[in-house]
Design a protein around this motif. Structure first.
Motif, PDB file in Angstrom:
ATOM      1  N   ALA A 115      -6.393   1.462  -5.876  1.00 39.24           N
ATOM      2  CA  ALA A 115      -5.628   1.327  -6.973  1.00 39.24           C
ATOM      3  C   ALA A 115      -4.667  -0.215  -6.921  1.00 39.24           C
ATOM      4  O   ALA A 115      -4.149  -0.459  -7.808  1.00 39.24           O
ATOM      5  N   ILE A 116      -4.855  -0.854  -5.751  1.00 37.94           N
ATOM      6  CA  ILE A 116      -4.044  -1.976  -5.415  1.00 37.94           C
ATOM      7  C   ILE A 116      -5.123  -3.120  -5.444  1.00 37.94           C
ATOM      8  O   ILE A 116      -5.535  -3.307  -4.562  1.00 37.94           O
ATOM      9  N   ALA A 117      -4.995  -3.684  -6.542  1.00 37.03           N
ATOM     10  CA  ALA A 117      -6.026  -4.990  -6.603  1.00 37.03           C
ATOM     11  C   ALA A 117      -5.344  -6.055  -5.639  1.00 37.03           C
ATOM     12  O   ALA A 117      -4.089  -6.436  -5.642  1.00 37.03           O
TER      13      ALA A 117
ATOM     14  N   ALA B 215      -0.291  -9.318  -8.769  1.00 38.83           N
ATOM     15  CA  ALA B 215       1.233  -9.575  -8.136  1.00 38.83           C
ATOM     16  C   ALA B 215       1.964  -8.184  -7.926  1.00 38.83           C
ATOM     17  O   ALA B 215       1.681  -7.175  -8.514  1.00 38.83           O
ATOM     18  N   PHE B 216       2.598  -8.136  -7.051  1.00 38.33           N
ATOM     19  CA  PHE B 216       3.469  -7.023  -6.693  1.00 38.33           C
ATOM     20  C   PHE B 216       4.594  -6.505  -7.564  1.00 38.33           C
ATOM     21  O   PHE B 216       4.429  -5.206  -7.898  1.00 38.33           O
TER      22      PHE B 216
ATOM     23  N   HIS C 276       5.478 -13.861  -1.077  1.00 40.30           N
ATOM     24  CA  HIS C 276       4.009 -13.981  -0.989  1.00 40.30           C
ATOM     25  C   HIS C 276       3.660 -12.953  -1.775  1.00 40.30           C
ATOM     26  O   HIS C 276       3.351 -11.482  -1.688  1.00 40.30           O
ATOM     27  N   PRO C 277       3.578 -13.338  -3.138  1.00 40.68           N
ATOM     28  CA  PRO C 277       3.545 -12.125  -4.178  1.00 40.68           C
ATOM     29  C   PRO C 277       2.288 -11.435  -4.479  1.00 40.68           C
ATOM     30  O   PRO C 277       2.368 -10.492  -5.628  1.00 40.68           O
ATOM     31  N   THR C 278       1.339 -11.489  -3.790  1.00 40.39           N
ATOM     32  CA  THR C 278       0.174 -10.638  -3.912  1.00 40.39           C
ATOM     33  C   THR C 278      -0.338  -9.988  -2.851  1.00 40.39           C
ATOM     34  O   THR C 278       0.025 -10.786  -1.767  1.00 40.39           O
ATOM     35  N   PRO C 279      -1.111  -8.748  -2.728  1.00 42.86           N
ATOM     36  CA  PRO C 279      -1.640  -8.498  -1.552  1.00 42.86           C
ATOM     37  C   PRO C 279      -2.244  -9.032  -0.426  1.00 42.86           C
ATOM     38  O   PRO C 279      -2.124  -9.297   0.700  1.00 42.86           O
TER      39      PRO C 279
END
Length: 231
Positions: free
Chosen positions: A101-103, A107-108, A141-144
């Protein structure tokens, strides 16, 4: 009606009458799947630091640190394991069951993270990795995927793991009998690496360069045996 009467005397600015299945919430808390906004409703058991995503494919022994397990992996495997870790922890913090569910590139903020959940994710990653991540790591660091890249960089291979890789290479070369062409190509690549290492300012001084072009067959086999296969 008793709930409405109680609400009239409460000091809270906004109230909602709602019915919860506390047994279900307790089960979700035990499985670490309870939504953050509901965590004050049930008692949550203390959980030991889990290996979860980092254990998948690591093949490490019990008690082995994450850094130790990552040190013997290839760069793509380290990247995959740490991205899985970030996505799994992000899903847990947001009360979702699956890391899918977390692409990785979303962005977080778009996923629903705020300051509190961002710190909670940082705390989980710190507990697992041993790194001292800043409280603003999720927003720096705005994305996984971006956060996983930082973990990969900070948990990179150590000098010990580099030597271990050389030991593995030496063992592999000693146990094989490549043909002449493969031996020449391998010798040339190793010579290039040695030259590059010497020119990097590491303090290593390369031996006199071996002339592959003018070497005889006997010299090539001798070079390969001494430099590639000998211990």
């Amino acid at each position: 009606m008793a709930l409405f009467d109680a609400g009239l005397t409460a000091d809270e600015p906004a109230l909602l009458a709602a019915k919860f299945d506390l047994a279900t919430l307790t089960e979700q808390a035990a499985a670490d799947r309870l939504a953050p906004m509901l965590r004050g409703l049930v008692r949550q058991p203390r959980r030991s630091v889990r290996t979860g995503a980092v254990g998948m494919g690591a093949g490490g022994a019990a008690g082995e640190s994450l850094a130790d397990r990552l040190a013997v992996m290839s760069q793509p495997d380290r990247q995959r394991i740490l991205l899985d870790l970030v996505r799994t922890d992000a899903a847990t913090v947001l009360g979702r069951r699956e890391r899918d569910a977390i692409a990785p590139e979303r962005a977080f903020k778009d996923l629903g993270f705020d300051s509190l959940t961002g710190v909670e994710l940082r705390n989980r990653l710190t507990a697992t990795t041993g790194l001292q991540l800043p409280a603003s790591a999720v927003f720096d660091h705005p994305t996984p995927a971006a956060l996983a890249d930082v973990l990969v960089e900070q948990l990179g291979a150590s000098p010990v793991s580099v030597l271990a890789e050389l030991d593995r290479l030496e063992a592999a070369l000693s146990s094989t009998a490549p043909d002449d062409e493969v031996m020449v190509q391998a010798a040339k690549r190793l010579q290039t690496l040695a030259t590059r290492w010497a020119s990097s300012g590491s303090g290593f001084e390369a031996e006199e360069e071996f002339d592959l072009a003018s070497a005889s067959d006997d010299e090539l086999f001798s070079f390969a045996e001494n430099e590639l296969g000998s211990s």
